[in-house]
Design a protein around this motif. Structure first.
Motif, PDB file in Angstrom:
ATOM      1  N   ASN A  81       0.602  -1.531  -0.331  1.00 18.91           N
ATOM      2  CA  ASN A  81      -0.105   0.077  -0.410  1.00 18.91           C
ATOM      3  C   ASN A  81       1.357   1.944  -0.001  1.00 18.91           C
ATOM      4  O   ASN A  81       1.404   1.094   0.532  1.00 18.91           O
ATOM      5  N   VAL A 118       1.350   5.542  -2.263  1.00 23.76           N
ATOM      6  CA  VAL A 118       1.901   6.364  -3.673  1.00 23.76           C
ATOM      7  C   VAL A 118       3.284   5.943  -3.615  1.00 23.76           C
ATOM      8  O   VAL A 118       4.503   5.641  -3.547  1.00 23.76           O
ATOM      9  N   GLN A 151       0.928   9.966 -11.062  1.00 30.36           N
ATOM     10  CA  GLN A 151       1.116   8.675 -10.334  1.00 30.36           C
ATOM     11  C   GLN A 151       0.344   8.252  -9.458  1.00 30.36           C
ATOM     12  O   GLN A 151      -0.724   8.721  -9.814  1.00 30.36           O
ATOM     13  N   TYR A 174      -1.798   5.146  -6.676  1.00 29.90           N
ATOM     14  CA  TYR A 174      -1.909   4.973  -5.093  1.00 29.90           C
ATOM     15  C   TYR A 174      -2.703   3.275  -5.029  1.00 29.90           C
ATOM     16  O   TYR A 174      -2.906   3.004  -5.867  1.00 29.90           O
ATOM     17  N   GLU A 189      -3.350   0.856  -2.617  1.00 28.16           N
ATOM     18  CA  GLU A 189      -4.201  -0.012  -0.911  1.00 28.16           C
ATOM     19  C   GLU A 189      -5.236  -1.749  -1.679  1.00 28.16           C
ATOM     20  O   GLU A 189      -6.041  -1.704  -2.716  1.00 28.16           O
ATOM     21  N   ILE A 247      -4.146   8.852  -8.422  1.00 30.44           N
ATOM     22  CA  ILE A 247      -3.770  10.172  -8.136  1.00 30.44           C
ATOM     23  C   ILE A 247      -4.896  11.524  -9.274  1.00 30.44           C
ATOM     24  O   ILE A 247      -5.757  12.135  -7.989  1.00 30.44           O
TER      25      ILE A 247
END
Length: 192
Positions: free
Chosen positions: A80, A82, A97, A99, A101, A108
């Motif tokens: 998890n 960035v 970029q 993310y 999770e 992003i």
């Protein structure tokens, strides 16, 4: 009367929690484990790098063909956090970029960030340095002659950062210029 207020508060709280859960589920439906990364107008020799938030490289590959680049990546095994996909081109670095999770990836923003690289040239006894700096990031320049620092300067204050340095007629030999900007370092060795 007091019981009616408690029931009303409980219903409102239940509705808020339900709406929050539904919103979270919607976000996860938009996220995916595999992602197609695409860039237009790449050249053979450009590099594609994926870095985590600490700047550690988790993937690095040199582009083999010029044209449009497209590749599907499975990011589900990443921790998890960035990450950034960086396309290192001749005069700029394009950054996307995303993310991660729980094995799902969300970008992003839809905009690509661009960092312009400094241009370092020599002409006879002149050292010419320029860099486009739309973000007003300063440019730190250190010049070495035979591994000894002979100049250190920070250039700032304009969208186009430029300097011309006249090198000494008496100091013929190996030079190195190290330039830092946007948390990146660029090095060029040259001889006069």
């Amino acid at each position: 009367m007091k019981i009616k207020k408690i029931i009303l508060v409980a219903l409102m709280l239940g509705t808020l929690i339900t709406n929050a859960n539904e919103k979270d589920n919607t976000n996860y439906k938009e996220a995916k484990g595999t992602v197609k990364v695409e860039f237009n107008n790449v050249k053979k020799g450009h590099t594609l790098t994926i870095k985590n938030a600490n700047g550690l490289t988790v993937y690095n590959n040199e582009i083999k063909n010029s044209g449009n680049y497209s590749r599907t990546f499975d990011f589900s095994a990443l921790e998890n956090g960035v990450y950034a996909v960086e396309l290192n081109k001749d005069f700029e670095i394009v950054i996307k970029q995303f993310y991660v999770e729980n094995g799902l990836v969300s970008f992003i923003n839809n905009n690509n960030e661009k960092i312009f690289k400094p241009i370092i040239r020599t002409e006879g006894k002149l050292l010419l340095i320029s860099k486009i700096s739309f973000d007003n990031e300063p440019l730190n320049v250190t010049l070495y002659y035979n591994d000894e620092a002979v100049l250190s300067e920070t250039i700032s204050g304009d969208k186009l950062l430029q300097r011309v340095y006249k090198l000494s007629e008496q100091k013929v030999g190996s030079y190195k210029v190290i330039i830092s900007s946007n948390n990146r370092t660029y090095i060029k060795d040259f001889t006069i």
